[in-house]
Design a protein around this motif. Sequence first.
Motif, PDB file in Angstrom:
ATOM      1  N   LEU A  40     136.207  34.506  18.071  1.00  0.00           N
ATOM      2  CA  LEU A  40     134.840  34.481  18.219  1.00  0.00           C
ATOM      3  C   LEU A  40     133.830  35.699  17.732  1.00  0.00           C
ATOM      4  O   LEU A  40     132.892  35.378  17.433  1.00  0.00           O
ATOM      5  N   CYS A  41     134.283  36.760  18.194  1.00  0.00           N
ATOM      6  CA  CYS A  41     133.567  37.963  17.701  1.00  0.00           C
ATOM      7  C   CYS A  41     133.313  38.304  16.425  1.00  0.00           C
ATOM      8  O   CYS A  41     132.461  38.292  16.118  1.00  0.00           O
ATOM      9  N   ALA A  42     134.583  37.796  15.555  1.00  0.00           N
ATOM     10  CA  ALA A  42     134.346  37.802  14.184  1.00  0.00           C
ATOM     11  C   ALA A  42     133.300  36.920  13.595  1.00  0.00           C
ATOM     12  O   ALA A  42     132.670  37.251  12.640  1.00  0.00           O
ATOM     13  N   LEU A  43     133.236  35.768  14.057  1.00  0.00           N
ATOM     14  CA  LEU A  43     132.349  34.620  13.720  1.00  0.00           C
ATOM     15  C   LEU A  43     130.953  35.063  14.048  1.00  0.00           C
ATOM     16  O   LEU A  43     129.903  34.758  13.472  1.00  0.00           O
ATOM     17  N   LEU A  44     130.716  35.361  15.316  1.00  0.00           N
ATOM     18  CA  LEU A  44     129.565  35.640  15.912  1.00  0.00           C
ATOM     19  C   LEU A  44     128.865  36.981  16.088  1.00  0.00           C
ATOM     20  O   LEU A  44     127.472  37.412  15.405  1.00  0.00           O
ATOM     21  N   THR A  45     129.599  38.132  15.920  1.00  0.00           N
ATOM     22  CA  THR A  45     129.093  39.757  15.915  1.00  0.00           C
ATOM     23  C   THR A  45     130.141  40.321  15.093  1.00  0.00           C
ATOM     24  O   THR A  45     130.899  41.143  16.001  1.00  0.00           O
ATOM     25  N   PRO A  46     130.227  40.260  14.105  1.00  0.00           N
ATOM     26  CA  PRO A  46     131.344  40.779  13.260  1.00  0.00           C
ATOM     27  C   PRO A  46     131.221  42.369  13.493  1.00  0.00           C
ATOM     28  O   PRO A  46     132.249  43.179  13.169  1.00  0.00           O
ATOM     29  N   GLU A  47     130.195  42.884  13.390  1.00  0.00           N
ATOM     30  CA  GLU A  47     129.997  44.355  13.612  1.00  0.00           C
ATOM     31  C   GLU A  47     130.654  44.862  14.705  1.00  0.00           C
ATOM     32  O   GLU A  47     130.720  46.119  14.938  1.00  0.00           O
ATOM     33  N   GLN A  48     130.662  43.861  15.841  1.00  0.00           N
ATOM     34  CA  GLN A  48     131.392  44.439  17.189  1.00  0.00           C
ATOM     35  C   GLN A  48     132.838  44.167  17.079  1.00  0.00           C
ATOM     36  O   GLN A  48     133.624  44.674  18.233  1.00  0.00           O
ATOM     37  N   LEU A  49     133.409  43.717  16.107  1.00  0.00           N
ATOM     38  CA  LEU A  49     134.799  43.518  15.883  1.00  0.00           C
ATOM     39  C   LEU A  49     135.653  44.783  16.139  1.00  0.00           C
ATOM     40  O   LEU A  49     135.481  45.727  15.269  1.00  0.00           O
ATOM     41  N   PRO A  50     136.570  44.932  17.009  1.00  0.00           N
ATOM     42  CA  PRO A  50     137.319  46.342  17.190  1.00  0.00           C
ATOM     43  C   PRO A  50     138.255  46.712  15.697  1.00  0.00           C
ATOM     44  O   PRO A  50     138.633  45.687  14.820  1.00  0.00           O
ATOM     45  N   GLU A  51     138.429  47.809  15.379  1.00  0.00           N
ATOM     46  CA  GLU A  51     139.203  48.193  14.358  1.00  0.00           C
ATOM     47  C   GLU A  51     140.599  47.559  14.310  1.00  0.00           C
ATOM     48  O   GLU A  51     141.342  47.053  15.410  1.00  0.00           O
ATOM     49  N   LYS A  52     141.428  47.446  13.157  1.00  0.00           N
ATOM     50  CA  LYS A  52     142.396  46.919  13.261  1.00  0.00           C
ATOM     51  C   LYS A  52     143.503  47.700  14.162  1.00  0.00           C
ATOM     52  O   LYS A  52     144.516  47.081  15.002  1.00  0.00           O
TER      53      LYS A  52
END
Length: 203
Positions: free
Chosen positions: A173-185
């Motif tokens: 959901l984060c990657a879809l809506l706010t990708p800039e907030q997706l944690p690092e791998k």
Amino acid sequence: MSHPLSQRGQKRRQAILDAATDAFLQHGYEGTTLDMIIAQAGGSRRSLYDYFGDKQGLFGAVIRYHTDKLVEEVRSIDVIGMSAREGLTLLAKNFVFALLEPVNLELYRLLITQAPAFPELSRSAYQAGPALLLSELEKYLDHLQRQGQLPARLPTPHTARQFLGMVKAEFQLCALLTPEQLPEKSAISAHIQDCVTFLLDNH
């Protein structure tokens, strides 16, 4: 009765699938035309119809192709012989990072928007994707139980679903809506390792 495709036919069919994927993701279902796809893939409208029937059939083929590819990326991992911790961690990482692949995120978004118009496709995509992975994980957990590698109380009828939900968290959901907030791998990997520890060590 259909005949197996020649190597050339397989390449042509794959070229159409790849071009259709690009077109659907760039223009959406309604905005995509067969002429766009043919212009990129080459070939003829006749060959496209022979392989896929029509635009709707091609859209369904694109969704099924990428669903099968995602599932195969997870199912192809040989975890038999690994410890429960190693096997569950590897499966979970491949599952989560496959979900977060840009093409899979965009196709998921597209399928959700088109689900009311393609109910059968949506159902088949669910059965071939999430439902199949859930079933495979249930089998693996049963295997770990027979090997004595799970806490005695596991697995319950809900363990596989709980584990997949736990490792997936809100990342998709984060990657879809706010990708800039997706944690690092590395942070996602640490989260997955904690989930495996919680499953195996929380008695």
